[in-house]
Motif scaffolding. Sequence first.
Motif, mmCIF file in Angstrom:
data_model
loop_
_atom_site.group_PDB
_atom_site.id
_atom_site.type_symbol
_atom_site.label_atom_id
_atom_site.label_comp_id
_atom_site.label_asym_id
_atom_site.label_seq_id
_atom_site.Cartn_x
_atom_site.Cartn_y
_atom_site.Cartn_z
ATOM 1 N N SER A 199 0.347 -1.475 -0.285
ATOM 2 C CA SER A 199 -0.176 -0.011 0.197
ATOM 3 C C SER A 199 0.891 1.029 -0.150
ATOM 4 O O SER A 199 0.398 2.300 -0.632
ATOM 5 C CB SER A 199 -0.695 0.167 1.537
ATOM 6 N N GLU A 200 2.381 1.067 0.789
ATOM 7 C CA GLU A 200 3.075 2.787 1.246
ATOM 8 C C GLU A 200 3.816 2.582 -0.625
ATOM 9 O O GLU A 200 3.580 4.064 -0.941
ATOM 10 C CB GLU A 200 3.955 2.170 2.246
ATOM 11 N N ARG A 201 4.040 1.717 -0.509
ATOM 12 C CA ARG A 201 4.502 1.642 -2.456
ATOM 13 C C ARG A 201 3.561 2.232 -3.011
ATOM 14 O O ARG A 201 3.893 3.527 -4.005
ATOM 15 C CB ARG A 201 5.389 0.600 -2.529
ATOM 16 N N ARG A 202 1.941 2.029 -3.545
ATOM 17 C CA ARG A 202 1.388 2.759 -4.283
ATOM 18 C C ARG A 202 1.131 3.944 -3.885
ATOM 19 O O ARG A 202 0.814 4.671 -4.549
ATOM 20 C CB ARG A 202 0.158 1.503 -4.345
ATOM 21 N N ASN A 203 1.093 4.192 -2.610
ATOM 22 C CA ASN A 203 0.706 5.672 -2.533
ATOM 23 C C ASN A 203 1.635 6.368 -3.371
ATOM 24 O O ASN A 203 1.493 7.989 -3.368
ATOM 25 C CB ASN A 203 0.412 5.938 -0.865
ATOM 26 N N ARG A 204 2.727 5.846 -2.642
ATOM 27 C CA ARG A 204 4.236 6.967 -2.946
ATOM 28 C C ARG A 204 4.026 7.107 -4.503
ATOM 29 O O ARG A 204 4.752 7.891 -4.986
ATOM 30 C CB ARG A 204 5.731 6.488 -2.965
ATOM 31 N N LEU A 205 3.866 5.905 -4.863
ATOM 32 C CA LEU A 205 4.523 5.753 -6.608
ATOM 33 C C LEU A 205 2.503 6.861 -7.343
ATOM 34 O O LEU A 205 3.545 7.751 -8.186
ATOM 35 C CB LEU A 205 3.732 4.544 -7.365
ATOM 36 N N ARG A 206 1.774 6.695 -6.957
ATOM 37 C CA ARG A 206 0.984 7.681 -7.123
ATOM 38 C C ARG A 206 0.464 9.720 -7.370
ATOM 39 O O ARG A 206 0.396 9.745 -7.640
ATOM 40 C CB ARG A 206 -0.328 7.627 -6.599
ATOM 41 N N GLN A 207 1.633 9.680 -5.992
ATOM 42 C CA GLN A 207 2.485 11.048 -5.388
ATOM 43 C C GLN A 207 3.183 11.538 -6.585
ATOM 44 O O GLN A 207 3.718 12.861 -6.938
ATOM 45 C CB GLN A 207 2.739 10.993 -3.990
ATOM 46 N N LYS A 208 4.107 10.746 -7.219
ATOM 47 C CA LYS A 208 5.388 10.808 -7.794
ATOM 48 C C LYS A 208 4.837 10.581 -9.264
ATOM 49 O O LYS A 208 4.848 11.364 -10.612
ATOM 50 C CB LYS A 208 5.762 9.762 -8.511
ATOM 51 N N ILE A 209 3.125 10.634 -9.867
ATOM 52 C CA ILE A 209 2.882 10.528 -10.796
ATOM 53 C C ILE A 209 1.600 11.953 -11.106
ATOM 54 O O ILE A 209 0.915 11.785 -9.947
ATOM 55 C CB ILE A 209 2.043 9.330 -11.784
ATOM 56 N N ASN A 210 1.046 12.708 -12.066
ATOM 57 C CA ASN A 210 0.510 13.954 -11.780
ATOM 58 C C ASN A 210 -0.877 13.337 -11.620
ATOM 59 O O ASN A 210 -1.897 13.985 -11.280
ATOM 60 C CB ASN A 210 0.975 15.130 -12.813
#
Length: 463
Positions: free
Chosen positions: A8-19
């Motif tokens: 979940s944390e990895r996906r949250n971080r990735l979502r924050q990196k993509i506009n």
Amino acid sequence: MFDAKVYSERRNRLRQKINNGIILFLGNPESPMNYPSNTFHFRQDSSFLYYFGLDMPNIAGILDVDENKDYLFGDNFDLDDIIWMGPQPSMKELGKTVGVKNAEPYGHLVEKLHDAIEKGRKIHFLPPYRGETILLLEDLLGINQNLIQSYVSKDLIKAVVAMRSIKDTHEIEELEKAANIAYEMHVTAMKMAKPGTYEREITGVVEGIPVSQGGMISFPIILTQNGETLHNHYHGNKLEEGKMMLTDTGAETPMHYASDCTRTVPVGGKFNQRQKDIYQIVLEANNKAREATKPGITYLSVHTLAVKTVVEGLKNLGLMKGDVNAAVEQGAHAMFMPHGLGHMMGLDVHDMEGLGEDYVGYDEETKRGSIFGFSGLRLGRKLQPGFVLTNEPGTYFIPELIKRWKEQGKFTEFINYDKVESYIGFGGVRLEDDILVTQDGCRILGDKRIPITPEEVEETMNG
Ligand code: GLY
Ligand code: MN
Ligand code: MN
């Protein structure tokens, strides 16, 4: 699998990196060997494993950046599956194990994507490397298969590379396990390297070691007394006294984290002087490279240090001559070490190579070299704590390369061709360790370094 929180944390971080838009991760399908139901051993896509953790075919995941939601798509097993495969969890249950609430039938993936396309939303996806995935993307996105590669998302590639490059503590634990399995594989190979034994006999035993621990090999085993062929997968020779056996092999843990180590040992367990001379040069290059490896310096500079060490050593033996810096600048070392010092390692043995080598190994600051002897270096950029990489210098006597360069009169100011020709038949030496870049330096992964000094190797082979 790691705890659901990790994914979940990895996906949250990735979502924050993509506009904006949606991020599509396709898991791998089964791949047939010789008829549809007789498949190769299943291997999940590594980025899918990183963000969704589930190690099974025919599933897909979506991160909806705008909605701030994750979705898993896959069909529940039916009774027929359960008869052949035993009891299986539902997709909902599987989703829960990786922190995804929205588990939907695979068919809904098409609807979700078509809806996004109609609304003109950006769909980010990574470069596919299997034919089946290219065809699936054509089907899902309506992009001609020949154009798929030009639609991959550079933003997503960069974001995924940034995240997967830095290994967290859970990943390092797994990589340590993989390194420990490689230790067993190599020590076993060393003990078996007796004259009269076939390479394939050793290969078979070595390959069984990761399998016996619930994993598999991280790439097809290189095990040969003709180590001058860099990726020699022929295992049909009977080992001969006077030759060296090069073994380049590693494991994948059950969670698919890799190791990749090389040792080169004298058949029969005793180095002769000529073998020891070349071996010591490669060992020195390996040790110097590791001692220089730390955050903030480029791996290109470490590669350069390693090849200079090789040239210096060969000069001392009379195989090379002239100015060491000039020889390396012009690429004369490539006669003996035509490959790069190393590459990233993680969920892929050449980590993330499918996303594009230059995204993984280079950046704005460090560009790939263009001359032979530098152009093959997979990792050149500045190192950061948490990078895991290989340190694998070598020295080889490749008959065809010696012959061609001599005919072309190449680098006659740096190479003593007459002497070099007397080494034809020697083979090659490579010594490869797996390394974690730490806050102030680096360390070799695994509880113990695989025997590497000539004394340690001889003791292991004869002990
Ligand atoms: N898998 C071969 C190597 O990179 O060492
Ligand atoms: Mn290797
Ligand atoms: Mn390697």
